[in-house]
Motif scaffolding. Structure first.
Motif, mmCIF file in Angstrom:
data_model
loop_
_atom_site.group_PDB
_atom_site.id
_atom_site.type_symbol
_atom_site.label_atom_id
_atom_site.label_comp_id
_atom_site.label_asym_id
_atom_site.label_seq_id
_atom_site.Cartn_x
_atom_site.Cartn_y
_atom_site.Cartn_z
ATOM 1 N N THR A 1 0.848 -1.185 0.000
ATOM 2 C CA THR A 1 0.000 0.000 0.000
ATOM 3 C C THR A 1 0.888 1.241 0.000
ATOM 4 N N PRO A 2 0.340 2.363 -0.406
ATOM 5 C CA PRO A 2 1.132 3.597 -0.354
ATOM 6 C C PRO A 2 1.649 3.915 1.060
ATOM 7 N N ASP A 3 0.852 3.625 2.077
ATOM 8 C CA ASP A 3 1.318 3.895 3.445
ATOM 9 C C ASP A 3 2.526 3.042 3.797
ATOM 10 N N GLN A 4 2.514 1.791 3.391
ATOM 11 C CA GLN A 4 3.651 0.915 3.647
ATOM 12 C C GLN A 4 4.875 1.362 2.862
ATOM 13 N N LEU A 5 4.657 1.801 1.623
ATOM 14 C CA LEU A 5 5.773 2.309 0.827
ATOM 15 C C LEU A 5 6.377 3.553 1.459
ATOM 16 N N GLU A 6 5.533 4.447 1.951
ATOM 17 C CA GLU A 6 6.017 5.665 2.611
ATOM 18 C C GLU A 6 6.827 5.322 3.861
ATOM 19 N N ALA A 7 6.347 4.360 4.646
ATOM 20 C CA ALA A 7 7.058 3.954 5.858
ATOM 21 C C ALA A 7 8.414 3.344 5.504
ATOM 22 N N THR A 8 8.445 2.514 4.484
ATOM 23 C CA THR A 8 9.699 1.905 4.039
ATOM 24 C C THR A 8 10.658 2.962 3.528
ATOM 25 N N LEU A 9 10.144 3.912 2.786
ATOM 26 C CA LEU A 9 10.954 5.009 2.272
ATOM 27 C C LEU A 9 11.599 5.787 3.418
ATOM 28 N N GLU A 10 10.838 6.054 4.439
ATOM 29 C CA GLU A 10 11.357 6.779 5.599
ATOM 30 C C GLU A 10 12.483 5.992 6.282
ATOM 31 N N VAL A 11 12.306 4.694 6.435
ATOM 32 C CA VAL A 11 13.341 3.856 7.054
ATOM 33 C C VAL A 11 14.613 3.883 6.205
ATOM 34 N N LEU A 12 14.469 3.737 4.907
ATOM 35 C CA LEU A 12 15.635 3.739 4.023
ATOM 36 C C LEU A 12 16.358 5.088 4.045
ATOM 37 N N GLU A 13 15.600 6.169 4.095
ATOM 38 C CA GLU A 13 16.226 7.491 4.161
ATOM 39 C C GLU A 13 17.025 7.646 5.454
ATOM 40 N N HIS A 14 16.465 7.189 6.567
ATOM 41 C CA HIS A 14 17.194 7.257 7.833
ATOM 42 C C HIS A 14 18.426 6.363 7.801
ATOM 43 N N PHE A 15 18.283 5.177 7.236
ATOM 44 C CA PHE A 15 19.407 4.249 7.121
ATOM 45 C C PHE A 15 20.543 4.880 6.322
ATOM 46 N N SER A 16 20.190 5.560 5.238
ATOM 47 C CA SER A 16 21.217 6.143 4.362
ATOM 48 C C SER A 16 21.982 7.283 5.028
ATOM 49 N N GLU A 17 21.434 7.844 6.080
ATOM 50 C CA GLU A 17 22.096 8.943 6.776
ATOM 51 C C GLU A 17 23.116 8.460 7.809
ATOM 52 N N HIS A 18 23.150 7.155 8.050
ATOM 53 C CA HIS A 18 24.073 6.606 9.035
ATOM 54 C C HIS A 18 25.488 6.609 8.466
ATOM 55 N N ARG A 19 26.459 6.986 9.272
ATOM 56 C CA ARG A 19 27.838 7.134 8.799
ATOM 57 C C ARG A 19 28.504 5.825 8.390
ATOM 58 N N SER A 20 28.070 4.717 8.931
ATOM 59 C CA SER A 20 28.749 3.458 8.648
ATOM 60 C C SER A 20 28.235 2.755 7.390
ATOM 61 N N VAL A 21 27.343 3.370 6.660
ATOM 62 C CA VAL A 21 26.797 2.761 5.444
ATOM 63 C C VAL A 21 27.860 2.823 4.348
ATOM 64 N N SER A 22 28.141 1.657 3.761
ATOM 65 C CA SER A 22 29.156 1.592 2.710
ATOM 66 C C SER A 22 28.613 2.153 1.396
ATOM 67 N N GLU A 23 29.528 2.392 0.465
ATOM 68 C CA GLU A 23 29.127 2.914 -0.841
ATOM 69 C C GLU A 23 28.246 1.900 -1.576
ATOM 70 N N GLU A 24 28.577 0.623 -1.456
ATOM 71 C CA GLU A 24 27.770 -0.418 -2.090
ATOM 72 C C GLU A 24 26.362 -0.444 -1.504
ATOM 73 N N GLU A 25 26.257 -0.328 -0.193
ATOM 74 C CA GLU A 25 24.945 -0.283 0.450
ATOM 75 C C GLU A 25 24.166 0.948 0.018
ATOM 76 N N MET A 26 24.867 2.074 -0.135
ATOM 77 C CA MET A 26 24.201 3.301 -0.585
ATOM 78 C C MET A 26 23.647 3.131 -1.994
ATOM 79 N N ASP A 27 24.384 2.422 -2.849
ATOM 80 C CA ASP A 27 23.898 2.169 -4.209
ATOM 81 C C ASP A 27 22.593 1.371 -4.172
#
Length: 69
Positions: A1-27
């Protein structure tokens, strides 16, 4: 559902802001975010009256147009 997609998007955006995320993970995260945004756009177009096929084709044309530029 769009609500689930929005929630997942928010989690991924927060994850991408973490300093330990590798370049491959960012891709991978970037690709997932792009796909989720596309799915949200298709959902929105369907909600506005387009058929699923028309909405998917419109999004595909948009993507192809951005690649051609």
């Amino acid at each position: 559902t769009p609500d689930q997609l929005e929630a997942t998007l928010e989690v991924l955006e927060h994850f991408s802001e973490h300093r330990s995320v590798s370049e491959e993970e960012m891709d991978v995260v970037g690709e997932l975010i792009t796909n989720i945004c596309g799915a949200l756009e298709v959902h929105a177009n369907v909600a506005q009256g387009m058929s699923g096929i028309e909405a998917a084709n419109a999004f595909a044309q948009k993507v192809m147009g951005s690649i051609d530029q």
